[in-house]
Design a protein around this motif. Structure first.
Motif, PDB file in Angstrom:
ATOM      1  N   GLY A 189       7.958   9.103  15.844  1.00 60.50           N
ATOM      2  CA  GLY A 189       6.938   8.986  16.877  1.00 60.50           C
ATOM      3  C   GLY A 189       7.002   7.627  17.534  1.00 60.50           C
ATOM      4  O   GLY A 189       7.819   6.793  17.185  1.00 60.50           O
ATOM      5  N   ARG A 190       6.133   7.437  18.486  1.00 58.82           N
ATOM      6  CA  ARG A 190       6.108   6.169  19.211  1.00 58.82           C
ATOM      7  C   ARG A 190       4.682   5.635  19.238  1.00 58.82           C
ATOM      8  O   ARG A 190       3.727   6.360  19.107  1.00 58.82           O
ATOM      9  N   GLY A 191       4.602   4.356  19.438  1.00 60.89           N
ATOM     10  CA  GLY A 191       3.299   3.732  19.615  1.00 60.89           C
ATOM     11  C   GLY A 191       2.571   3.486  18.309  1.00 60.89           C
ATOM     12  O   GLY A 191       3.107   3.660  17.223  1.00 60.89           O
ATOM     13  N   ARG A 192       1.334   3.105  18.462  1.00 57.26           N
ATOM     14  CA  ARG A 192       0.520   2.742  17.295  1.00 57.26           C
ATOM     15  C   ARG A 192       0.190   3.927  16.397  1.00 57.26           C
ATOM     16  O   ARG A 192      -0.150   3.758  15.245  1.00 57.26           O
ATOM     17  N   ALA A 193       0.284   5.128  16.924  1.00 58.92           N
ATOM     18  CA  ALA A 193      -0.050   6.314  16.131  1.00 58.92           C
ATOM     19  C   ALA A 193       1.097   6.758  15.225  1.00 58.92           C
ATOM     20  O   ALA A 193       0.898   7.577  14.339  1.00 58.92           O
ATOM     21  N   ALA A 194       2.293   6.213  15.415  1.00 63.05           N
ATOM     22  CA  ALA A 194       3.448   6.611  14.610  1.00 63.05           C
ATOM     23  C   ALA A 194       3.235   6.182  13.164  1.00 63.05           C
ATOM     24  O   ALA A 194       2.755   5.082  12.891  1.00 63.05           O
ATOM     25  N   GLU A 195       3.596   7.062  12.240  1.00 62.02           N
ATOM     26  CA  GLU A 195       3.481   6.769  10.821  1.00 62.02           C
ATOM     27  C   GLU A 195       4.822   6.998  10.153  1.00 62.02           C
ATOM     28  O   GLU A 195       5.569   7.898  10.521  1.00 62.02           O
ATOM     29  N   TYR A 196       5.098   6.169   9.152  1.00 62.10           N
ATOM     30  CA  TYR A 196       6.389   6.203   8.464  1.00 62.10           C
ATOM     31  C   TYR A 196       6.143   6.329   6.973  1.00 62.10           C
ATOM     32  O   TYR A 196       5.176   5.807   6.435  1.00 62.10           O
ATOM     33  N   GLY A 197       7.080   7.004   6.306  1.00 63.66           N
ATOM     34  CA  GLY A 197       6.942   7.256   4.880  1.00 63.66           C
ATOM     35  C   GLY A 197       7.702   6.266   4.012  1.00 63.66           C
ATOM     36  O   GLY A 197       8.239   5.256   4.481  1.00 63.66           O
ATOM     37  N   GLN A 198       7.759   6.598   2.730  1.00 62.10           N
ATOM     38  CA  GLN A 198       8.430   5.744   1.747  1.00 62.10           C
ATOM     39  C   GLN A 198       9.920   5.608   2.034  1.00 62.10           C
ATOM     40  O   GLN A 198      10.513   4.563   1.787  1.00 62.10           O
ATOM     41  N   ASP A 199      10.554   6.650   2.575  1.00 63.20           N
ATOM     42  CA  ASP A 199      11.983   6.559   2.912  1.00 63.20           C
ATOM     43  C   ASP A 199      12.243   5.460   3.937  1.00 63.20           C
ATOM     44  O   ASP A 199      13.205   4.703   3.811  1.00 63.20           O
TER      45      ASP A 199
ATOM     46  N   ARG B  39       0.843  -1.194   0.000  1.00 67.79           N
ATOM     47  CA  ARG B  39       0.000   0.000   0.000  1.00 67.79           C
ATOM     48  C   ARG B  39       0.879   1.246   0.000  1.00 67.79           C
ATOM     49  O   ARG B  39       2.078   1.164   0.238  1.00 67.79           O
ATOM     50  N   SER B  40       0.286   2.363  -0.229  1.00 71.21           N
ATOM     51  CA  SER B  40       1.077   3.598  -0.273  1.00 71.21           C
ATOM     52  C   SER B  40       1.210   4.190   1.132  1.00 71.21           C
ATOM     53  O   SER B  40       0.435   3.877   2.022  1.00 71.21           O
ATOM     54  N   PRO B  41       2.218   5.064   1.308  1.00 76.56           N
ATOM     55  CA  PRO B  41       2.450   5.636   2.633  1.00 76.56           C
ATOM     56  C   PRO B  41       1.271   6.506   3.066  1.00 76.56           C
ATOM     57  O   PRO B  41       0.520   6.955   2.225  1.00 76.56           O
ATOM     58  N   PRO B  42       1.092   6.767   4.329  1.00 79.41           N
ATOM     59  CA  PRO B  42       1.987   6.407   5.427  1.00 79.41           C
ATOM     60  C   PRO B  42       1.781   4.966   5.878  1.00 79.41           C
ATOM     61  O   PRO B  42       0.718   4.386   5.694  1.00 79.41           O
ATOM     62  N   TYR B  43       2.849   4.417   6.466  1.00 82.56           N
ATOM     63  CA  TYR B  43       2.840   3.051   6.966  1.00 82.56           C
ATOM     64  C   TYR B  43       2.906   3.066   8.485  1.00 82.56           C
ATOM     65  O   TYR B  43       3.552   3.920   9.073  1.00 82.56           O
ATOM     66  N   THR B  44       2.274   2.088   9.084  1.00 81.87           N
ATOM     67  CA  THR B  44       2.415   1.909  10.530  1.00 81.87           C
ATOM     68  C   THR B  44       3.562   0.944  10.776  1.00 81.87           C
ATOM     69  O   THR B  44       4.036   0.258   9.845  1.00 81.87           O
ATOM     70  N   LEU B  45       3.967   0.849  12.001  1.00 81.82           N
ATOM     71  CA  LEU B  45       5.015  -0.096  12.369  1.00 81.82           C
ATOM     72  C   LEU B  45       4.558  -1.525  12.064  1.00 81.82           C
ATOM     73  O   LEU B  45       5.346  -2.350  11.592  1.00 81.82           O
ATOM     74  N   GLU B  46       3.288  -1.801  12.284  1.00 81.37           N
ATOM     75  CA  GLU B  46       2.742  -3.136  12.001  1.00 81.37           C
ATOM     76  C   GLU B  46       2.785  -3.435  10.501  1.00 81.37           C
ATOM     77  O   GLU B  46       3.046  -4.565  10.100  1.00 81.37           O
TER      78      GLU B  46
ATOM     79  N   ALA C  86      10.852  -4.569  14.252  1.00 82.28           N
ATOM     80  CA  ALA C  86      10.659  -3.367  13.424  1.00 82.28           C
ATOM     81  C   ALA C  86      10.914  -2.117  14.260  1.00 82.28           C
ATOM     82  O   ALA C  86      11.550  -1.166  13.796  1.00 82.28           O
ATOM     83  N   ARG C  87      10.456  -2.103  15.491  1.00 81.43           N
ATOM     84  CA  ARG C  87      10.704  -0.962  16.388  1.00 81.43           C
ATOM     85  C   ARG C  87      12.206  -0.819  16.638  1.00 81.43           C
ATOM     86  O   ARG C  87      12.740   0.277  16.647  1.00 81.43           O
ATOM     87  N   TYR C  88      12.916  -1.934  16.820  1.00 84.92           N
ATOM     88  CA  TYR C  88      14.366  -1.899  17.011  1.00 84.92           C
ATOM     89  C   TYR C  88      15.044  -1.261  15.799  1.00 84.92           C
ATOM     90  O   TYR C  88      15.930  -0.426  15.944  1.00 84.92           O
ATOM     91  N   TYR C  89      14.624  -1.647  14.603  1.00 86.33           N
ATOM     92  CA  TYR C  89      15.189  -1.049  13.390  1.00 86.33           C
ATOM     93  C   TYR C  89      15.023   0.468  13.421  1.00 86.33           C
ATOM     94  O   TYR C  89      15.963   1.208  13.163  1.00 86.33           O
ATOM     95  N   VAL C  90      13.808   0.919  13.717  1.00 81.57           N
ATOM     96  CA  VAL C  90      13.515   2.352  13.696  1.00 81.57           C
ATOM     97  C   VAL C  90      14.309   3.080  14.780  1.00 81.57           C
ATOM     98  O   VAL C  90      14.880   4.142  14.536  1.00 81.57           O
ATOM     99  N   GLU C  91      14.360   2.516  15.974  1.00 78.44           N
ATOM    100  CA  GLU C  91      15.002   3.207  17.094  1.00 78.44           C
ATOM    101  C   GLU C  91      16.518   3.105  17.098  1.00 78.44           C
ATOM    102  O   GLU C  91      17.189   3.985  17.628  1.00 78.44           O
ATOM    103  N   THR C  92      17.073   2.046  16.526  1.00 79.61           N
ATOM    104  CA  THR C  92      18.504   1.789  16.670  1.00 79.61           C
ATOM    105  C   THR C  92      19.272   1.774  15.356  1.00 79.61           C
ATOM    106  O   THR C  92      20.382   2.288  15.290  1.00 79.61           O
ATOM    107  N   VAL C  93      18.714   1.186  14.320  1.00 82.46           N
ATOM    108  CA  VAL C  93      19.457   0.933  13.087  1.00 82.46           C
ATOM    109  C   VAL C  93      19.324   2.077  12.080  1.00 82.46           C
ATOM    110  O   VAL C  93      20.315   2.499  11.484  1.00 82.46           O
TER     111      VAL C  93
END
Length: 124
Positions: free
Chosen positions: A37-47, A2-9, A22-29
């Motif tokens: 952002g944090r939690g279920r409300a966080a949204e991520y883009g195509q990057d 699907r197109s952005p925005p994406y959730t962590l799930e 996936a959270r580890y990737y975002v927070e550390t890698v």
């Protein structure tokens, strides 16, 4: 996909990860600008999606550690990551042995036998 925005799930499901990984990737890698952002409300883009694709490709092809991938991601700009993730460019991961583990096979001061013979012939 699907197109952005994406959730962590969404990211975890598509790339075969647990939400915790996936959270580890975002927070550390990933580089810091992906931490939106944090939690279920966080949204991520195509990057961010492309960074996950990049990690998946490099891990499958080269089997490098996450610590090494963190360094690689920090050294590349987003356009390079996008091109590798999209398959428009290949990434060559080069690993080199550490110099500390390199040892010569000839002890210092001792010449191989062929060199000793050549040296003895010159004396005659």
């Amino acid at each position: 996909m699907r197109s952005p925005p994406y959730t962590l799930e969404d990211l975890a499901r598509h790339f075969g990860l647990t939400p915790r990984t996936a959270r580890y990737y975002v927070e550390t890698v990933l580089p810091e600008h992906h931490r939106s952002g944090r939690g279920r409300a966080a949204e991520y883009g195509q990057d961010t999606w492309n960074c996950f694709a990049f990690i998946q490709k490099v891990r499958e092809q080269a089997g490098v550690t996450m610590a090494y991938l963190t360094e690689v991601l920090a050294s590349l700009d987003q356009d390079q990551i996008d091109r590798v993730a999209d398959g428009r460019e290949d990434l060559w991961v080069v690993t080199a042995p550490s110099f500390g583990s390199y040892q010569t096979s000839t002890p210092s001061g001792d010449f191989p036998s062929a060199s000793r013979r050549a040296k003895a012939k010159r004396r005659v």
